[in-house]
Design a protein around this motif. Structure first.
Motif, PDB file in Angstrom:
ATOM      1  N   HIS A  62       0.299  -1.068   0.035  1.00  0.00           N
ATOM      2  CA  HIS A  62       0.549   0.726   0.080  1.00  0.00           C
ATOM      3  C   HIS A  62       1.067   0.651  -0.343  1.00  0.00           C
ATOM      4  CE1 HIS A  62      -3.431  -3.002   1.289  1.00  0.00           C
ATOM      5  NE2 HIS A  62      -4.242  -1.499   0.439  1.00  0.00           N
ATOM      6  N   MET A  63       2.152   1.414   0.721  1.00  0.00           N
ATOM      7  CA  MET A  63       2.433   2.538   0.798  1.00  0.00           C
ATOM      8  C   MET A  63       3.503   2.753  -0.114  1.00  0.00           C
ATOM      9  SD  MET A  63       6.181   3.224   4.098  1.00  0.00           S
ATOM     10  CE  MET A  63       6.923   2.045   3.068  1.00  0.00           C
ATOM     11  N   VAL A  64       3.916   1.799  -0.928  1.00  0.00           N
ATOM     12  CA  VAL A  64       4.599   1.975  -2.337  1.00  0.00           C
ATOM     13  C   VAL A  64       3.679   2.377  -3.133  1.00  0.00           C
ATOM     14  CG1 VAL A  64       5.796   0.779  -3.753  1.00  0.00           C
ATOM     15  CG2 VAL A  64       7.088   0.803  -2.156  1.00  0.00           C
ATOM     16  N   SER A  65       2.441   1.769  -3.135  1.00  0.00           N
ATOM     17  CA  SER A  65       1.898   1.975  -4.479  1.00  0.00           C
ATOM     18  C   SER A  65       0.814   3.607  -4.283  1.00  0.00           C
ATOM     19  CB  SER A  65       0.001   1.578  -4.128  1.00  0.00           C
ATOM     20  OG  SER A  65      -0.900   2.108  -3.212  1.00  0.00           O
ATOM     21  N   THR A  66       1.483   4.147  -3.334  1.00  0.00           N
ATOM     22  CA  THR A  66       1.700   5.892  -3.391  1.00  0.00           C
ATOM     23  C   THR A  66       3.098   6.759  -3.523  1.00  0.00           C
ATOM     24  OG1 THR A  66       2.493   6.293  -1.461  1.00  0.00           O
ATOM     25  CG2 THR A  66       0.572   5.690  -1.498  1.00  0.00           C
ATOM     26  N   VAL A  67       3.701   6.288  -4.137  1.00  0.00           N
ATOM     27  CA  VAL A  67       4.910   6.296  -4.972  1.00  0.00           C
ATOM     28  C   VAL A  67       5.167   7.060  -6.437  1.00  0.00           C
ATOM     29  CG1 VAL A  67       7.386   6.098  -5.072  1.00  0.00           C
ATOM     30  CG2 VAL A  67       6.624   5.430  -2.826  1.00  0.00           C
ATOM     31  N   ILE A 126      10.151   8.555   1.952  1.00  0.00           N
ATOM     32  CA  ILE A 126       8.431   8.521   0.848  1.00  0.00           C
ATOM     33  C   ILE A 126       8.434   9.712   1.039  1.00  0.00           C
ATOM     34  CG2 ILE A 126       6.828   7.502  -0.188  1.00  0.00           C
ATOM     35  CD1 ILE A 126       7.813   5.395   0.603  1.00  0.00           C
ATOM     36  N   ILE A 127       7.505  10.153   2.254  1.00  0.00           N
ATOM     37  CA  ILE A 127       6.845  11.758   2.368  1.00  0.00           C
ATOM     38  C   ILE A 127       7.415  12.399   2.047  1.00  0.00           C
ATOM     39  CG2 ILE A 127       5.618  13.054   4.416  1.00  0.00           C
ATOM     40  CD1 ILE A 127       4.976   9.848   5.399  1.00  0.00           C
ATOM     41  N   LYS A 128       8.568  12.794   2.691  1.00  0.00           N
ATOM     42  CA  LYS A 128       9.719  14.055   2.180  1.00  0.00           C
ATOM     43  C   LYS A 128       9.856  13.508   0.730  1.00  0.00           C
ATOM     44  CE  LYS A 128      14.411  15.341   2.733  1.00  0.00           C
ATOM     45  NZ  LYS A 128      16.239  15.452   4.055  1.00  0.00           N
ATOM     46  N   ASN A 129       9.994  12.646  -0.343  1.00  0.00           N
ATOM     47  CA  ASN A 129      10.093  12.488  -1.121  1.00  0.00           C
ATOM     48  C   ASN A 129       8.561  13.102  -2.251  1.00  0.00           C
ATOM     49  OD1 ASN A 129      12.238  12.012  -4.112  1.00  0.00           O
ATOM     50  ND2 ASN A 129      10.483  10.822  -4.703  1.00  0.00           N
ATOM     51  N   GLU A 130       7.750  13.224  -1.299  1.00  0.00           N
ATOM     52  CA  GLU A 130       6.195  12.761  -2.488  1.00  0.00           C
ATOM     53  C   GLU A 130       6.182  14.479  -2.407  1.00  0.00           C
ATOM     54  OE1 GLU A 130       4.930  10.751  -4.249  1.00  0.00           O
ATOM     55  OE2 GLU A 130       6.724   9.321  -4.968  1.00  0.00           O
ATOM     56  N   GLY A 131       6.594  14.468  -0.664  1.00  0.00           N
ATOM     57  CA  GLY A 131       5.716  15.889  -0.026  1.00  0.00           C
ATOM     58  C   GLY A 131       4.782  15.094   0.411  1.00  0.00           C
ATOM     59  N   LEU A 136       0.555   9.349   1.152  1.00  0.00           N
ATOM     60  CA  LEU A 136       1.081   8.965   1.738  1.00  0.00           C
ATOM     61  C   LEU A 136       0.973   9.727   2.871  1.00  0.00           C
ATOM     62  CD1 LEU A 136       1.931   6.016   2.901  1.00  0.00           C
ATOM     63  CD2 LEU A 136       4.426   6.962   2.846  1.00  0.00           C
ATOM     64  N   ALA A 137       1.126  10.794   2.828  1.00  0.00           N
ATOM     65  CA  ALA A 137       1.389  11.895   4.467  1.00  0.00           C
ATOM     66  C   ALA A 137      -0.394  12.231   5.271  1.00  0.00           C
ATOM     67  CB  ALA A 137       2.265  13.157   4.265  1.00  0.00           C
ATOM     68  N   LYS A 138      -1.152  12.602   4.013  1.00  0.00           N
ATOM     69  CA  LYS A 138      -2.455  12.765   4.170  1.00  0.00           C
ATOM     70  C   LYS A 138      -3.223  11.303   4.989  1.00  0.00           C
ATOM     71  CE  LYS A 138      -3.311  16.229   0.328  1.00  0.00           C
ATOM     72  NZ  LYS A 138      -4.672  16.466  -0.737  1.00  0.00           N
ATOM     73  N   ALA A 139      -2.802   9.676   4.455  1.00  0.00           N
ATOM     74  CA  ALA A 139      -3.297   8.695   4.699  1.00  0.00           C
ATOM     75  C   ALA A 139      -2.786   8.354   6.711  1.00  0.00           C
ATOM     76  CB  ALA A 139      -3.089   7.436   3.912  1.00  0.00           C
ATOM     77  N   ILE A 185      -5.056   4.599   3.387  1.00  0.00           N
ATOM     78  CA  ILE A 185      -4.265   5.378   1.506  1.00  0.00           C
ATOM     79  C   ILE A 185      -5.318   4.152   1.031  1.00  0.00           C
ATOM     80  CG2 ILE A 185      -2.424   3.586   0.367  1.00  0.00           C
ATOM     81  CD1 ILE A 185      -0.470   3.657   3.112  1.00  0.00           C
ATOM     82  N   GLU A 186      -5.573   3.148   1.312  1.00  0.00           N
ATOM     83  CA  GLU A 186      -6.781   3.396  -0.317  1.00  0.00           C
ATOM     84  C   GLU A 186      -7.617   3.945   0.043  1.00  0.00           C
ATOM     85  OE1 GLU A 186      -8.638  -0.900   0.280  1.00  0.00           O
ATOM     86  OE2 GLU A 186      -7.121  -2.020   0.733  1.00  0.00           O
ATOM     87  N   ARG A 187      -8.584   4.743   0.959  1.00  0.00           N
ATOM     88  CA  ARG A 187      -9.419   6.090   0.908  1.00  0.00           C
ATOM     89  C   ARG A 187      -8.685   7.093   0.086  1.00  0.00           C
ATOM     90  NH1 ARG A 187     -11.085   4.559   5.577  1.00  0.00           N
ATOM     91  NH2 ARG A 187      -9.308   5.956   6.570  1.00  0.00           N
ATOM     92  N   SER A 188      -7.039   7.206   0.767  1.00  0.00           N
ATOM     93  CA  SER A 188      -6.678   8.650  -0.060  1.00  0.00           C
ATOM     94  C   SER A 188      -6.336   8.422  -1.977  1.00  0.00           C
ATOM     95  CB  SER A 188      -5.196   8.595   0.503  1.00  0.00           C
ATOM     96  OG  SER A 188      -5.658   9.604   2.413  1.00  0.00           O
TER      97      SER A 188
END
Length: 198
Positions: A62-67, A126-131, A136-139, A185-188
């Motif tokens: 789930h986490m990597v799916s947001t990358v 990942i959050i640092k890289n994605e913002g 992921l940060a929101k989830a 994460i799925e919801r986000s």
């Protein structure tokens, strides 16, 4: 690097970890069900570790799916996580062979604690890289599970020297907390898709 390669490598390592663990369960020399009695601690430690690996695999997916972009830092953080997860078969085998002894249970907790820390580092990178406004940060939000788990592992490590059974119960509680489906994460991702369509 595309994230599919990172996912494929991680999935392969986790599959090998599970395979190594199950191969540690030796077939008893006997044909009676009573001969399986000696394997009960081995099987219980395997079952708990299987659940933990399953939890990590699920959450990692789930986490990597947001990358969107894989950086060198993310690659090394992912390897750091896989390093600690790869030690689970050893810790599991020691726990099972020594019938939940104090030192094996403490080591098991150390491995779980370090894997949890490694997962947090990967998540943070990942959050640092994605913002900060990333999926992921929101989830993740306040991430209460992530904050509670290390304290449970630390408590279990300390308690293992006094009562290994209680320590095992704490490890089970920590696993149960993560076993409850987490839909953040799925919801986000679904919400993000709706926002794009609108």
């Amino acid at each position: 690097m595309k994230k599919t390669r990172l996912e494929a490598f991680s999935d392969g390592v986790l599959a090998i970890i599970i395979t190594i663990m199950v191969l540690e369960i030796k077939v008893p020399h006997g044909e009676q069900f009573s001969d399986l009695k000696e394997l009960i601690p081995v099987f219980l430690s395997y079952a708990l570790s299987f659940i933990y690996i399953g939890i990590y695999w699920n959450n990692h997916h789930h986490m990597v799916s947001t990358v969107h972009q894989v950086t060198g830092g993310i690659l090394w953080a992912n390897l750091h996580l896989l390093f600690w997860l790869s030690l689970i078969p050893f810790a599991t085998g020691w726990v099972g062979e020594n019938h939940f002894g104090a030192a094996p249970m403490a080591l098991y907790g150390v491995v779980l604690l370090m894997a949890g820390i490694a997962y947090y580092i990967l998540q943070s990178l990942i959050i640092k890289n994605e913002g900060k406004d990333s999926l992921l940060a929101k989830a993740i939000g306040k991430d209460m599970k992530g904050k509670v788990s290390p304290f449970l592992y630390l408590a279990a490590i300390v308690v293992s020297w006094v009562n290994p059974v209680v320590s095992g119960i704490i490890y089970c509680i920590a696993a149960f907390i993560w076993l409850i489906p987490d839909k953040r994460i799925e919801r986000s991702i679904r919400q993000s898709g709706r926002d794009v369509e609108e």
